[in-house]
Design an enzyme around this catalytic site. Structure first.
Site, PDB file in Angstrom:
ATOM      1  N   LYS A 125     -47.262 103.969  15.656  1.00  0.00           N
ATOM      2  CA  LYS A 125     -48.458 104.824  15.649  1.00  0.00           C
ATOM      3  C   LYS A 125     -49.693 104.002  15.990  1.00  0.00           C
ATOM      4  CE  LYS A 125     -49.300 108.196  12.667  1.00  0.00           C
ATOM      5  NZ  LYS A 125     -49.490 108.847  11.340  1.00  0.00           N
ATOM      6  N   ILE A 126     -50.468 104.528  16.926  1.00  0.00           N
ATOM      7  CA  ILE A 126     -51.664 103.847  17.422  1.00  0.00           C
ATOM      8  C   ILE A 126     -52.770 104.887  17.567  1.00  0.00           C
ATOM      9  CG2 ILE A 126     -52.641 102.561  19.376  1.00  0.00           C
ATOM     10  CD1 ILE A 126     -49.744 101.661  20.030  1.00  0.00           C
TER      11      ILE A 126
END
Length: 307
Positions: A125-126
Protein backbone atom coordinates in the site's frame (compact mmCIF):
# COMPACT_ATOMS: atom_id res chain seq x y z
CA UNK A 1 -33.49 -14.91 2.33
CA UNK A 2 -29.69 -14.70 2.42
CA UNK A 3 -28.06 -11.81 4.25
CA UNK A 4 -27.01 -8.64 2.46
CA UNK A 5 -23.39 -9.67 3.02
CA UNK A 6 -23.89 -12.94 1.15
CA UNK A 7 -25.72 -11.11 -1.64
CA UNK A 8 -22.92 -8.53 -1.90
CA UNK A 9 -20.38 -11.33 -2.29
CA UNK A 10 -22.18 -12.42 -5.48
CA UNK A 11 -21.20 -9.17 -7.23
CA UNK A 12 -18.15 -7.90 -5.37
CA UNK A 13 -15.05 -9.31 -3.68
CA UNK A 14 -15.44 -8.44 0.01
CA UNK A 15 -12.31 -7.34 1.87
CA UNK A 16 -11.95 -6.76 5.64
CA UNK A 17 -10.48 -3.39 6.61
CA UNK A 18 -8.93 -4.39 9.93
CA UNK A 19 -5.99 -5.95 11.72
CA UNK A 20 -8.32 -7.80 14.11
CA UNK A 21 -7.61 -11.49 13.49
CA UNK A 22 -10.70 -12.70 15.36
CA UNK A 23 -13.05 -10.45 13.37
CA UNK A 24 -11.52 -11.66 10.11
CA UNK A 25 -11.83 -15.31 11.11
CA UNK A 26 -15.51 -14.73 11.99
CA UNK A 27 -16.54 -12.72 8.93
CA UNK A 28 -14.58 -14.70 6.29
CA UNK A 29 -13.58 -12.03 3.74
CA UNK A 30 -11.45 -12.91 0.71
CA UNK A 31 -8.72 -10.31 1.36
CA UNK A 32 -7.73 -7.97 4.18
CA UNK A 33 -6.23 -4.49 4.34
CA UNK A 34 -4.20 -2.88 7.11
CA UNK A 35 -2.74 0.59 7.65
CA UNK A 36 -0.75 2.30 10.44
CA UNK A 37 -3.95 3.31 12.28
CA UNK A 38 -5.33 -0.24 12.22
CA UNK A 39 -1.97 -1.68 13.30
CA UNK A 40 -1.87 0.76 16.23
CA UNK A 41 -5.28 -0.58 17.31
CA UNK A 42 -4.10 -4.17 16.79
CA UNK A 43 -1.07 -3.51 19.00
CA UNK A 44 -3.45 -2.99 21.93
CA UNK A 45 -4.95 -6.49 21.54
CA UNK A 46 -3.54 -9.14 23.91
CA UNK A 47 -3.22 -11.71 21.11
CA UNK A 48 -0.50 -9.58 19.46
CA UNK A 49 1.70 -9.08 22.54
CA UNK A 50 4.18 -11.75 21.44
CA UNK A 51 4.39 -10.27 17.95
CA UNK A 52 5.26 -6.89 19.50
CA UNK A 53 7.97 -8.50 21.62
CA UNK A 54 9.52 -10.36 18.70
CA UNK A 55 9.32 -7.34 16.38
CA UNK A 56 11.24 -5.26 18.90
CA UNK A 57 13.76 -7.96 19.77
CA UNK A 58 14.77 -8.54 16.17
CA UNK A 59 15.14 -4.92 15.10
CA UNK A 60 18.32 -3.73 16.80
CA UNK A 61 16.71 -0.56 18.13
CA UNK A 62 15.37 0.49 14.70
CA UNK A 63 11.75 1.46 15.45
CA UNK A 64 10.84 1.69 11.76
CA UNK A 65 12.08 -1.84 11.16
CA UNK A 66 10.21 -3.02 14.27
CA UNK A 67 6.99 -1.53 12.84
CA UNK A 68 7.53 -3.31 9.54
CA UNK A 69 8.25 -6.59 11.33
CA UNK A 70 5.07 -6.20 13.39
CA UNK A 71 3.02 -5.39 10.28
CA UNK A 72 4.34 -8.50 8.55
CA UNK A 73 3.68 -10.70 11.61
CA UNK A 74 0.07 -9.46 11.73
CA UNK A 75 -0.21 -9.94 7.98
CA UNK A 76 1.05 -13.51 8.21
CA UNK A 77 -1.53 -14.34 10.89
CA UNK A 78 -4.32 -12.89 8.77
CA UNK A 79 -3.18 -14.78 5.66
CA UNK A 80 -3.69 -17.97 7.66
CA UNK A 81 -7.47 -17.40 7.72
CA UNK A 82 -8.17 -15.76 4.34
CA UNK A 83 -7.80 -17.27 0.86
CA UNK A 84 -6.60 -14.05 -0.77
CA UNK A 85 -4.18 -11.22 -0.09
CA UNK A 86 -3.06 -8.86 2.64
CA UNK A 87 -2.34 -5.17 1.97
CA UNK A 88 0.55 -3.81 4.04
CA UNK A 89 1.36 -0.10 3.97
CA UNK A 90 4.62 1.75 3.42
CA UNK A 91 5.46 4.42 6.03
CA UNK A 92 3.33 7.45 5.09
CA UNK A 93 6.23 9.80 5.87
CA UNK A 94 7.83 8.54 2.64
CA UNK A 95 4.85 9.63 0.51
CA UNK A 96 6.85 12.28 -1.38
CA UNK A 97 10.01 10.19 -1.92
CA UNK A 98 9.87 7.58 -4.69
CA UNK A 99 13.27 6.04 -3.91
CA UNK A 100 12.58 5.69 -0.19
CA UNK A 101 9.14 4.20 -0.95
CA UNK A 102 10.78 1.62 -3.23
CA UNK A 103 13.33 0.70 -0.56
CA UNK A 104 10.64 0.27 2.12
CA UNK A 105 8.44 -1.77 -0.22
CA UNK A 106 11.36 -4.08 -1.00
CA UNK A 107 12.00 -4.50 2.73
CA UNK A 108 8.39 -5.47 3.40
CA UNK A 109 8.49 -8.06 0.61
CA UNK A 110 11.78 -9.44 2.00
CA UNK A 111 10.26 -9.70 5.49
CA UNK A 112 7.27 -11.59 4.10
CA UNK A 113 9.64 -13.84 2.16
CA UNK A 114 11.52 -14.64 5.39
CA UNK A 115 8.17 -15.78 6.83
CA UNK A 116 7.54 -18.06 3.85
CA UNK A 117 4.86 -15.78 2.36
CA UNK A 118 4.90 -15.50 -1.43
CA UNK A 119 4.77 -11.97 -2.85
CA UNK A 120 1.70 -13.04 -4.85
CA UNK A 121 -0.28 -12.87 -1.58
CA UNK A 122 0.89 -9.36 -0.66
CA UNK A 123 -0.14 -5.93 -1.92
CA UNK A 124 2.12 -3.02 -1.00
CA UNK A 125 0.00 0.00 0.00
CA UNK A 126 1.30 3.39 -1.09
CA UNK A 127 -0.27 6.85 -0.88
CA UNK A 128 -1.52 8.12 -4.27
CA UNK A 129 0.90 11.03 -4.54
CA UNK A 130 2.76 11.63 -7.82
CA UNK A 131 5.89 10.17 -6.19
CA UNK A 132 3.98 7.20 -4.80
CA UNK A 133 2.45 6.42 -8.19
CA UNK A 134 5.89 6.52 -9.85
CA UNK A 135 7.27 4.11 -7.22
CA UNK A 136 4.30 1.80 -7.77
CA UNK A 137 4.91 1.83 -11.53
CA UNK A 138 8.44 0.50 -10.94
CA UNK A 139 7.29 -2.09 -8.38
CA UNK A 140 4.67 -3.43 -10.79
CA UNK A 141 7.37 -3.91 -13.44
CA UNK A 142 9.35 -5.87 -10.83
CA UNK A 143 6.41 -8.18 -10.17
CA UNK A 144 5.47 -6.57 -6.84
CA UNK A 145 1.79 -5.63 -6.91
CA UNK A 146 0.52 -2.48 -5.29
CA UNK A 147 -2.55 -0.93 -3.66
CA UNK A 148 -2.66 2.85 -4.16
CA UNK A 149 -4.45 4.34 -1.17
CA UNK A 150 -5.64 7.76 -0.01
CA UNK A 151 -7.21 8.26 -3.42
CA UNK A 152 -9.71 11.13 -3.53
CA UNK A 153 -9.63 12.51 -7.07
CA UNK A 154 -10.23 11.48 -10.65
CA UNK A 155 -6.72 12.74 -11.51
CA UNK A 156 -5.19 10.27 -9.04
CA UNK A 157 -7.25 7.45 -10.56
CA UNK A 158 -6.22 8.40 -14.12
CA UNK A 159 -2.53 8.48 -13.16
CA UNK A 160 -2.74 5.15 -11.32
CA UNK A 161 -4.37 3.40 -14.28
CA UNK A 162 -1.80 4.85 -16.67
CA UNK A 163 0.98 3.56 -14.39
CA UNK A 164 -0.50 0.06 -14.49
CA UNK A 165 -0.98 -0.35 -10.74
CA UNK A 166 -2.77 -3.50 -9.62
CA UNK A 167 -5.40 -1.86 -7.37
CA UNK A 168 -6.65 1.51 -6.16
CA UNK A 169 -8.53 2.36 -2.96
CA UNK A 170 -10.78 5.41 -3.49
CA UNK A 171 -12.02 6.70 -0.10
CA UNK A 172 -15.81 7.01 -0.15
CA UNK A 173 -16.44 8.08 3.43
CA UNK A 174 -13.76 10.74 3.69
CA UNK A 175 -15.02 12.38 0.48
CA UNK A 176 -18.54 12.31 1.97
CA UNK A 177 -17.23 13.83 5.22
CA UNK A 178 -15.62 16.76 3.39
CA UNK A 179 -18.68 17.64 1.34
CA UNK A 180 -21.03 17.20 4.29
CA UNK A 181 -18.97 19.69 6.31
CA UNK A 182 -18.22 22.04 3.41
CA UNK A 183 -21.76 22.21 2.04
CA UNK A 184 -23.45 21.89 5.45
CA UNK A 185 -25.85 19.20 4.20
CA UNK A 186 -26.22 15.44 4.26
CA UNK A 187 -26.09 13.14 1.27
CA UNK A 188 -27.68 9.75 0.66
CA UNK A 189 -27.88 7.17 -2.07
CA UNK A 190 -26.60 8.05 -5.53
CA UNK A 191 -26.25 11.74 -4.50
CA UNK A 192 -23.36 10.89 -2.15
CA UNK A 193 -20.19 12.55 -3.55
CA UNK A 194 -18.05 9.61 -2.42
CA UNK A 195 -20.32 7.15 -4.21
CA UNK A 196 -20.28 9.36 -7.31
CA UNK A 197 -16.47 9.51 -7.28
CA UNK A 198 -16.04 5.72 -7.18
CA UNK A 199 -18.77 5.20 -9.78
CA UNK A 200 -17.07 7.64 -12.17
CA UNK A 201 -13.68 5.96 -11.73
CA UNK A 202 -15.13 2.46 -12.12
CA UNK A 203 -16.89 3.36 -15.38
CA UNK A 204 -13.79 5.15 -16.73
CA UNK A 205 -11.65 2.08 -16.07
CA UNK A 206 -14.12 -0.36 -17.60
CA UNK A 207 -14.84 1.83 -20.67
CA UNK A 208 -11.12 2.13 -21.43
CA UNK A 209 -10.13 -1.46 -20.75
CA UNK A 210 -7.93 -0.83 -17.72
CA UNK A 211 -7.09 -3.91 -15.65
CA UNK A 212 -6.54 -1.90 -12.44
CA UNK A 213 -8.91 -3.14 -9.72
CA UNK A 214 -11.22 -0.56 -8.10
CA UNK A 215 -11.66 -1.22 -4.37
CA UNK A 216 -13.96 1.25 -2.64
CA UNK A 217 -12.81 2.04 0.91
CA UNK A 218 -13.67 4.15 3.97
CA UNK A 219 -17.41 3.66 4.41
CA UNK A 220 -19.63 5.55 6.83
CA UNK A 221 -22.89 3.61 6.41
CA UNK A 222 -24.55 0.66 4.69
CA UNK A 223 -26.15 2.91 2.08
CA UNK A 224 -22.76 3.76 0.59
CA UNK A 225 -21.87 0.07 0.35
CA UNK A 226 -25.21 -0.82 -1.21
CA UNK A 227 -24.82 1.89 -3.86
CA UNK A 228 -21.46 0.39 -4.87
CA UNK A 229 -22.59 -3.25 -5.04
CA UNK A 230 -20.90 -4.46 -8.22
CA UNK A 231 -17.60 -2.62 -7.68
CA UNK A 232 -14.60 -4.93 -8.19
CA UNK A 233 -13.86 -4.99 -4.46
CA UNK A 234 -15.00 -3.18 -1.33
CA UNK A 235 -12.91 -3.05 1.85
CA UNK A 236 -15.24 -2.76 4.83
CA UNK A 237 -14.77 -2.40 8.60
CA UNK A 238 -15.81 -5.32 10.86
CA UNK A 239 -18.71 -3.28 12.31
CA UNK A 240 -20.24 -2.65 8.89
CA UNK A 241 -19.50 -6.22 7.76
CA UNK A 242 -21.43 -7.45 10.80
CA UNK A 243 -24.33 -5.10 10.01
CA UNK A 244 -24.42 -6.51 6.46
CA UNK A 245 -24.33 -10.06 7.84
CA UNK A 246 -27.29 -9.25 10.11
CA UNK A 247 -29.31 -7.37 7.46
CA UNK A 248 -32.01 -9.02 5.38
CA UNK A 249 -33.73 -7.73 2.25
CA UNK A 250 -32.80 -7.34 -1.39
CA UNK A 251 -29.35 -6.04 -2.30
CA UNK A 252 -29.31 -5.56 -6.09
CA UNK A 253 -26.23 -4.77 -8.14
CA UNK A 254 -26.35 -0.99 -8.62
CA UNK A 255 -22.86 -0.32 -10.06
CA UNK A 256 -22.46 -1.54 -13.62
CA UNK A 257 -20.02 -0.70 -16.42
CA UNK A 258 -21.43 2.10 -18.55
CA UNK A 259 -20.36 5.13 -20.50
CA UNK A 260 -17.00 6.38 -19.29
CA UNK A 261 -14.91 9.38 -20.20
CA UNK A 262 -12.29 9.07 -22.98
CA UNK A 263 -8.86 7.79 -21.99
CA UNK A 264 -6.54 10.45 -20.55
CA UNK A 265 -2.82 10.63 -19.84
CA UNK A 266 -1.55 13.15 -17.29
CA UNK A 267 2.02 14.36 -17.05
CA UNK A 268 3.30 15.63 -13.71
CA UNK A 269 2.32 19.26 -14.23
CA UNK A 270 -1.21 18.35 -15.37
CA UNK A 271 -1.60 15.96 -12.42
CA UNK A 272 -0.48 18.58 -9.91
CA UNK A 273 -2.70 21.25 -11.48
CA UNK A 274 -5.79 19.05 -11.37
CA UNK A 275 -5.04 18.17 -7.73
CA UNK A 276 -4.56 21.86 -6.94
CA UNK A 277 -7.96 22.64 -8.47
CA UNK A 278 -9.66 19.98 -6.31
CA UNK A 279 -9.79 21.45 -2.80
CA UNK A 280 -11.36 18.32 -1.31
CA UNK A 281 -8.73 15.94 -2.73
CA UNK A 282 -5.85 18.24 -1.79
CA UNK A 283 -7.04 18.61 1.80
CA UNK A 284 -8.00 14.96 2.34
CA UNK A 285 -4.77 13.58 0.85
CA UNK A 286 -2.66 15.85 3.06
CA UNK A 287 -4.79 15.05 6.12
CA UNK A 288 -4.68 11.30 5.43
CA UNK A 289 -0.90 11.29 5.13
CA UNK A 290 -0.58 13.29 8.37
CA UNK A 291 -2.93 10.93 10.26
CA UNK A 292 -1.17 7.77 9.06
CA UNK A 293 2.23 9.34 9.83
CA UNK A 294 1.09 10.27 13.34
CA UNK A 295 -0.12 6.73 14.05
CA UNK A 296 3.11 5.32 12.61
CA UNK A 297 5.04 7.52 15.06
CA UNK A 298 2.83 6.37 17.96
CA UNK A 299 3.42 2.73 17.07
CA UNK A 300 7.17 3.31 16.73
CA UNK A 301 7.21 4.98 20.17
CA UNK A 302 5.27 2.08 21.66
CA UNK A 303 7.75 -0.40 20.21
CA UNK A 304 10.80 1.67 21.18
CA UNK A 305 9.71 1.98 24.82
CA UNK A 306 8.75 -1.66 25.40
CA UNK A 307 10.53 -3.32 28.31
Amino acid sequence: MTSKLEQLKQYTTVVADTGDFDAIARLKPVDATTNPSLLLKAAALPRYAEHLRQATAGSGGDAGLACDRFAVAVGKDILGVIPGRISTEVDARLSFDSEATLARAHRLIELYDEQGIDRERVLIKIASTWEGIRAAEILEREGIQTNLTLLFSFAQAVACADAGVFLISPFVGRIYDWYKKSENRDYAGAEDPGVQSVSRIYRYYKANGYKTVVMGASFRNLGQIEQLAGCDRLTISPDLLQQLADAQGELPRLLLPGEGEPRQVLDESAFRWQMNEDAMATEKLAEGIRLFARDQEKLEYQLATRH
